[in-house]
Design a protein around this motif. Structure first.
Motif, short mmCIF file in Angstrom:
data_model
loop_
_atom_site.label_atom_id
_atom_site.label_comp_id
_atom_site.label_asym_id
_atom_site.label_seq_id
_atom_site.Cartn_x
_atom_site.Cartn_y
_atom_site.Cartn_z
N LEU A 69 0.83 -1.21 0.00
CA LEU A 69 0.00 0.00 0.00
C LEU A 69 0.87 1.26 0.00
O LEU A 69 0.58 2.22 -0.71
CB LEU A 69 -0.94 0.00 1.20
CG LEU A 69 -2.12 -0.95 1.11
CD1 LEU A 69 -2.86 -0.99 2.44
CD2 LEU A 69 -3.06 -0.53 0.00
N ILE A 70 1.94 1.26 0.79
CA ILE A 70 2.82 2.42 0.83
C ILE A 70 3.54 2.61 -0.51
O ILE A 70 3.62 3.72 -1.04
CB ILE A 70 3.83 2.28 1.98
CG1 ILE A 70 3.09 2.38 3.32
CG2 ILE A 70 4.92 3.34 1.90
CD1 ILE A 70 3.92 2.00 4.52
N ALA A 73 1.14 4.03 -3.03
CA ALA A 73 0.92 5.47 -2.85
C ALA A 73 2.07 6.27 -3.43
O ALA A 73 1.85 7.30 -4.09
CB ALA A 73 0.73 5.78 -1.37
N TYR A 74 3.31 5.81 -3.22
CA TYR A 74 4.45 6.51 -3.79
C TYR A 74 4.45 6.45 -5.32
O TYR A 74 4.78 7.43 -5.99
CB TYR A 74 5.77 5.93 -3.26
CG TYR A 74 6.19 6.54 -1.94
CD1 TYR A 74 6.71 7.81 -1.87
CD2 TYR A 74 6.05 5.82 -0.76
CE1 TYR A 74 7.10 8.37 -0.68
CE2 TYR A 74 6.44 6.37 0.46
CZ TYR A 74 6.96 7.64 0.50
OH TYR A 74 7.34 8.19 1.68
N GLY A 77 1.87 8.89 -6.63
CA GLY A 77 2.39 10.25 -6.51
C GLY A 77 3.43 10.56 -7.56
O GLY A 77 3.44 11.65 -8.15
#
Length: 90
Positions: A69-70, A73-74, A77
């Motif tokens: 998930l992290i 997200a990166y 972005g």
């Protein structure tokens, strides 16, 4: 800390400031000895392993899910940033 104070370094204490207080300017004062801290189980990795294989599996899967998930997200972005830069460049 004075040299004659007894202190056992257990690797957890960065700075023990429990006995420090404001110093009165005109009144005489005496220092009170600091109370010993309560032992806390803050190093669970040093305890004997009590997890079942199923619990270990789901703990690893939870950590993997959080990591994905992290990373997602990166990546989103980064994609938005590249799209904006490409849009401004044209």
């Amino acid at each position: 800390m004075r040299k004659h104070d007894s202190f056992e370094d257990d690797g957890r204490t960065i700075a023990d400031m429990s006995g420090i207080g404001p110093t009165p300017t005109l009144l005489p004062h005496s220092r009170k000895p600091a109370a010993a801290p309560e032992p806390v189980n803050d190093r669970p990795w040093e305890q004997p392993d009590e997890w079942t294989a199923k619990e270990k599996f789901w703990a690893v899967m939870g950590a993997l899910k959080a990591t994905l998930l992290i990373v997602g997200a990166y990546l989103v972005g980064l994609a938005v940033l590249l799209a904006v830069l490409f849009w401004l460049w044209k």
